[in-house]
Design a protein around this motif. Structure first.
Motif: not given
Length: 362
Positions: A165-169, A141-158, A22-28
């Motif tokens: 929080q969740g994972t999206t593209f 799972d999804f076979s779109i070229p380049g999708l792993p590079e834009i997969t992100i872990w997102v935390k919504f704050v107020k 596994s590899y870390p994904m960007p967090e925002f």
């Protein structure tokens, strides 16, 4: 390129989970106190080249004159004419378009890929044997070229506090995977019902106010206050496309797979198969301590390699030895871990534990 949108259950190599790192994904962090059209600017700036590669691929399929335009454009218009996306969501889309220097129409197409392109997934929900805490893990799972590079872990704050929080593209502002601490977690899986996707019905339901998957999840993870309330909403809301939703709550045995038709639970008979809950094992259902869903109705004898291998491994683990590490091992074993698995997420809504890992890099 149309063939790239057709899912085929992948066969796998006979290798161990250790061979699939596994590899870390960007967090925002998305600050909900910011104006909606500015919230995603930093995400778009950080990943713009990769986002545009995926956007170009998508437009090569759904743009004017392309193979799927006849589906994408009527669907987009139907969603807008039915006012299915609220003004805040639309403002966020507009902000994404501006930050990417692309058209609003293109950014709107990016919100619809669940409705015109199948995603294959595996989800598992169960309880810890010692204290009943519900745990939830999934592969997407999804076979779109380049999708792993834009997969992100997102935390919504107020107000500086985490809301959900969740994972999206990046550029897809809905959530296919989400959790709110102290409430529930949820994932979406495409439902394959045999034959081609019924795009015409999807468009008709969109005209009636049916919701898109990512918007539906994000809207309700933000607003609902309990697992019980979520089960009711997820069982009844009009949705554009059939799907499965695996959910986990915070109390003992609060876990289920919801099999959805567009207008409600599938197979909503006395058998209750559309709402498939975890429960203490019985002689009639010794495996009720967990539920595992891929992309086929659990009551049908589909020979899905991911389902077969996943159930085999869960039964070997047994309820007495299940934990998050065991679920991760199941999701890391081919063919459960498919050639196009993008990420694995693990969630414990009772404690607030959430993590997500990329499973492949391009």
């Amino acid at each position: 390129m149309l063939r790239q949108l057709i899912f085929v259950v992948a066969s796998a190599f006979a290798v161990s989970a250790a061979d699939h790192p596994s590899y870390p994904m960007p967090e925002f962090t998305i600050d909900l106190d910011q104006p909606a059209d500015q919230r995603w600017n930093h995400v778009m700036a950080a990943l713009k080249p990769d986002i545009m590669k995926v956007m170009d691929w998508l437009l090569g399929i759904v743009g004017p004159g392309k193979p799927m335009h006849y589906v994408a454009e009527p669907l987009r218009k139907a969603v807008l004419e039915a006012n299915s996306w609220d003004s805040e969501f639309l403002d966020e889309i507009n902000g994404v378009a501006k930050a990417l220097n692309t058209s609003v129409v293109n950014a709107q197409y990016a919100q619809l890929f669940y409705e015109f392109g199948p995603l294959a997934c595996t989800g598992i929900v169960t309880t810890l044997p010692n204290n009943g805490t519900v745990i939830h893990s999934r592969n997407q799972d999804f076979s779109i070229p380049g999708l792993p590079e834009i997969t992100i872990w997102v935390k919504f704050v107020k107000g500086g506090e985490l809301q959900y929080q969740g994972t999206t593209f990046a550029s897809y502002i809905g959530l296919p995977t989400a959790m709110k601490t102290g409430t529930f977690s949820v994932e979406a899986n495409t439902r394959f019902t045999g034959g081609a996707i019924d795009f015409e019905t999807n468009i008709q339901v969109a005209k009636q106010g049916g919701l898109t998957v990512g918007y539906f999840i994000r809207k309700n993870i933000a607003t609902l206050a309990s697992y019980k309330e979520a089960i009711s909403v997820w069982s009844n809301q009009l949705l554009i496309a059939p799907a499965y939703y695996t959910m986990a709550g915070i109390n003992d045995w609060q876990g289920a797979v919801i099999t959805r038709d567009r207008d409600g639970l599938a197979d909503n008979s006395t058998a209750g198969r559309g709402l498939w809950v975890i429960a203490p094992p019985t002689a009639e259902d010794p495996d009720s301590w967990y539920r595992l869903e891929t992309n086929f109705d659990h009551w049908t004898p589909v020979q899905d390699g991911r389902r077969l291998k996943g159930n085999e491994l869960m039964k070997k683990i047994t309820h007495q030895h299940v934990n998050l590490s065991a679920l991760y091992s199941v999701l890391s074993t081919p063919p459960v871990l498919a050639t196009d698995t993008i990420y694995t997420a693990q969630m414990v809504p009772a404690t607030g534990y959430y993590t997500a890992y990329l499973r492949r890099l391009q």
